[in-house]
Scaffold this motif. Sequence first.
Motif, PDB file in Angstrom:
ATOM      1  N   PHE A 134      15.728   4.833  47.400  1.00  0.00           N
ATOM      2  CA  PHE A 134      15.235   5.730  46.346  1.00  0.00           C
ATOM      3  C   PHE A 134      13.748   5.508  46.077  1.00  0.00           C
ATOM      4  CE2 PHE A 134      16.375   2.032  43.724  1.00  0.00           C
ATOM      5  CZ  PHE A 134      15.316   1.962  42.826  1.00  0.00           C
ATOM      6  N   VAL A 135      13.261   4.292  46.346  1.00  0.00           N
ATOM      7  CA  VAL A 135      11.830   4.027  46.177  1.00  0.00           C
ATOM      8  C   VAL A 135      11.033   4.838  47.192  1.00  0.00           C
ATOM      9  CG1 VAL A 135      10.017   2.279  46.360  1.00  0.00           C
ATOM     10  CG2 VAL A 135      12.171   1.737  45.202  1.00  0.00           C
ATOM     11  N   TRP A 136      11.461   4.830  48.459  1.00  0.00           N
ATOM     12  CA  TRP A 136      10.766   5.597  49.483  1.00  0.00           C
ATOM     13  C   TRP A 136      10.836   7.091  49.177  1.00  0.00           C
ATOM     14  CZ3 TRP A 136       7.728   2.723  52.237  1.00  0.00           C
ATOM     15  CH2 TRP A 136       8.091   1.418  52.576  1.00  0.00           C
ATOM     16  N   ARG A 137      11.992   7.538  48.684  1.00  0.00           N
ATOM     17  CA  ARG A 137      12.124   8.965  48.358  1.00  0.00           C
ATOM     18  C   ARG A 137      11.226   9.340  47.194  1.00  0.00           C
ATOM     19  NH1 ARG A 137      18.664   8.427  49.038  1.00  0.00           N
ATOM     20  NH2 ARG A 137      18.722   8.766  51.309  1.00  0.00           N
ATOM     21  N   ASN A 138      11.112   8.451  46.220  1.00  0.00           N
ATOM     22  CA  ASN A 138      10.195   8.711  45.094  1.00  0.00           C
ATOM     23  C   ASN A 138       8.740   8.779  45.549  1.00  0.00           C
ATOM     24  OD1 ASN A 138      12.336   8.744  43.310  1.00  0.00           O
ATOM     25  ND2 ASN A 138      12.025   6.633  42.598  1.00  0.00           N
ATOM     26  N   LEU A 139       8.443   8.114  46.663  1.00  0.00           N
ATOM     27  CA  LEU A 139       7.080   8.130  47.198  1.00  0.00           C
ATOM     28  C   LEU A 139       6.823   9.329  48.110  1.00  0.00           C
ATOM     29  CD1 LEU A 139       6.745   4.321  48.049  1.00  0.00           C
ATOM     30  CD2 LEU A 139       5.620   5.540  46.172  1.00  0.00           C
TER      31      LEU A 139
ATOM     32  N   GLY B 213      -4.087  -7.132  57.805  1.00  0.00           N
ATOM     33  CA  GLY B 213      -3.572  -5.979  57.074  1.00  0.00           C
ATOM     34  C   GLY B 213      -2.575  -5.186  57.887  1.00  0.00           C
ATOM     35  N   PHE B 214      -1.555  -4.641  57.204  1.00  0.00           N
ATOM     36  CA  PHE B 214      -0.520  -3.822  57.825  1.00  0.00           C
ATOM     37  C   PHE B 214      -0.554  -2.433  57.181  1.00  0.00           C
ATOM     38  CE2 PHE B 214       0.722  -8.155  58.400  1.00  0.00           C
ATOM     39  CZ  PHE B 214       1.393  -8.211  59.613  1.00  0.00           C
ATOM     40  N   GLN B 215      -0.541  -1.400  58.002  1.00  0.00           N
ATOM     41  CA  GLN B 215      -0.638  -0.038  57.489  1.00  0.00           C
ATOM     42  C   GLN B 215       0.745   0.558  57.242  1.00  0.00           C
ATOM     43  OE1 GLN B 215      -2.895   2.718  59.885  1.00  0.00           O
ATOM     44  NE2 GLN B 215      -3.425   3.932  58.089  1.00  0.00           N
ATOM     45  N   LEU B 216       0.944   1.056  56.027  1.00  0.00           N
ATOM     46  CA  LEU B 216       2.214   1.664  55.632  1.00  0.00           C
ATOM     47  C   LEU B 216       2.212   3.156  55.935  1.00  0.00           C
ATOM     48  CD1 LEU B 216       2.538  -0.085  52.142  1.00  0.00           C
ATOM     49  CD2 LEU B 216       3.753  -0.689  54.244  1.00  0.00           C
ATOM     50  N   PRO B 217       3.392   3.780  56.024  1.00  0.00           N
ATOM     51  CA  PRO B 217       3.456   5.214  56.311  1.00  0.00           C
ATOM     52  C   PRO B 217       3.202   6.083  55.082  1.00  0.00           C
ATOM     53  CG  PRO B 217       5.669   4.321  56.137  1.00  0.00           C
ATOM     54  CD  PRO B 217       4.737   3.153  56.024  1.00  0.00           C
ATOM     55  N   VAL B 218       3.049   5.469  53.913  1.00  0.00           N
ATOM     56  CA  VAL B 218       2.847   6.223  52.678  1.00  0.00           C
ATOM     57  C   VAL B 218       2.116   5.321  51.679  1.00  0.00           C
ATOM     58  CG1 VAL B 218       5.051   5.492  51.655  1.00  0.00           C
ATOM     59  CG2 VAL B 218       4.036   7.682  50.963  1.00  0.00           C
ATOM     60  N   ARG B 219       1.375   5.928  50.764  1.00  0.00           N
ATOM     61  CA  ARG B 219       0.682   5.148  49.742  1.00  0.00           C
ATOM     62  C   ARG B 219       1.683   4.634  48.707  1.00  0.00           C
ATOM     63  NH1 ARG B 219      -4.775   5.610  49.597  1.00  0.00           N
ATOM     64  NH2 ARG B 219      -4.810   5.068  47.374  1.00  0.00           N
ATOM     65  N   MET B 220       1.464   3.407  48.268  1.00  0.00           N
ATOM     66  CA  MET B 220       2.310   2.783  47.260  1.00  0.00           C
ATOM     67  C   MET B 220       1.470   2.396  46.044  1.00  0.00           C
ATOM     68  SD  MET B 220       4.948   0.126  49.112  1.00  0.00           S
ATOM     69  CE  MET B 220       6.553   0.680  49.683  1.00  0.00           C
ATOM     70  N   PRO B 221       2.091   2.300  44.873  1.00  0.00           N
ATOM     71  CA  PRO B 221       1.365   1.768  43.717  1.00  0.00           C
ATOM     72  C   PRO B 221       0.932   0.323  43.973  1.00  0.00           C
ATOM     73  CG  PRO B 221       3.368   2.894  43.019  1.00  0.00           C
ATOM     74  CD  PRO B 221       3.439   2.780  44.507  1.00  0.00           C
ATOM     75  N   ALA B 222      -0.147  -0.079  43.362  1.00  0.00           N
ATOM     76  CA  ALA B 222      -0.686  -1.424  43.558  1.00  0.00           C
ATOM     77  C   ALA B 222       0.333  -2.477  43.139  1.00  0.00           C
ATOM     78  CB  ALA B 222      -1.971  -1.596  42.767  1.00  0.00           C
ATOM     79  N   LEU B 223       0.473  -3.502  43.975  1.00  0.00           N
ATOM     80  CA  LEU B 223       1.423  -4.585  43.721  1.00  0.00           C
ATOM     81  C   LEU B 223       0.902  -5.831  44.417  1.00  0.00           C
ATOM     82  CD1 LEU B 223       4.392  -5.500  42.811  1.00  0.00           C
ATOM     83  CD2 LEU B 223       5.046  -4.971  45.172  1.00  0.00           C
ATOM     84  N   SER B 224       0.883  -6.955  43.733  1.00  0.00           N
ATOM     85  CA  SER B 224       0.470  -8.202  44.374  1.00  0.00           C
ATOM     86  C   SER B 224       1.522  -9.271  44.132  1.00  0.00           C
ATOM     87  CB  SER B 224      -0.887  -8.678  43.840  1.00  0.00           C
ATOM     88  OG  SER B 224      -0.785  -9.119  42.510  1.00  0.00           O
TER      89      SER B 224
END
Length: 421
Positions: free
Chosen positions: A399-404, A301-312
Amino acid sequence: MSPTIWIVLAVAGIGVAIGLYAIIRRQRYVRSLRERGWTFNGSPTWDAVAQLANPPFGLGFVRKPDDQITGSTGAGRPFQVIEYGSEHWKGWVGMVTLSRRLPELWIIGGQTQLRYGVTATSVPAPQQLGPGWKVGALDQAFGAAVMTPQLCERLTVMAAKQPGLNLSIDGDQLVVLDPPRKDPAVLAEWLDQLAAIADAVDATPLDQWIQPARPSRLTFYQHPEWYWVGVDDSLLETTRVTRSGHSHSTSDVIRGRDGNGPPFVAFTHEWKTTRTESYTDSEGRSQTRQVTENHSEAVLGFQLPVRMPALSVGRKGFGRGISFESGAFNEKFKVTADDTKFAYDVIHPRQMEYLIAGPPAPFEVDGDWVWFSPGEHSHEVIEHSSAFLIGFLTRVPRFVWRNLGLPDTPYPALLSGVSQT
């Protein structure tokens, strides 16, 4: 007594005699080492190799230091001769200490091949060495600067007695495979020759290439921020592991990151399941018994700096996923997401090209973690997944990161030509 018993006793006696001879011979050998002022350790700890990261060190999860000889050469330079084994190599290694920590360098004589796992750029070998020599370095300027006439002369002298010389610089250690360790007098002469090579390296102006000290922990080749943990069963409470069964445990726990990429944790999770089954015994009676089975899975597992919507993202299989504009992508991958728009924003045409070019192990974004299903726990799998994920996150638009909720991308375009608009 019967002839058979006499034969058994004779064989046993020979075995005892051989064992006693081996013990006495080892004791004499150790005594001869100590008479030279050297130290012999039959059970060295990991500290003996903790600062070494270039092959044969720094690879795999099985690392076994064994008999160790330490001391000083005739000129007072510290040395170590140690038996070492891993999944990829087993043998003896000799080394002397340099005055500075320097970048990776390889010097190979004769028909000897580079050590397993080495990645280095070839540097032209000086003509003074003669034919058959190979020199490799990650920094060609450093490689060229090291190969002075004085160094070449001393390499040639040592290679005359050890054809196929296999030498490297690993931090502040000058390392050679297969030292002649059986005869202490021969070993002492060999170490003095190696120390002369170290003198030539120390005499060369190389300060611009001095490397920072490494932490005193087991690290990995080409991945200075990876480190070995071993066991950490607290991960069973905080990571995505199979919860059923009993006797859960972790092994081969690795933590780290690559550059500015996301930090990761990787390990093997082992557990047991027990079930009751019925059977008929030899007298035809119905019985029951407990059957315990062992299970394991690789966790990465890799830890992200922000939560993201579920995606597989996984290989194409049963069931329908989100349909994208690329037919070639749809044939290879199945993508599911709670937020279809988010999936389209992240899996854009350039991202699809990236996935097709180097398909990863299946992975899933879950909150602020990305979990892979690698199928095995290995150095190579972690390396590949880490490199892939950095490339994948680099291609996520700004823009995805900014939306998050972030001000900008946390993973700037490290790859040439990657757009983050």
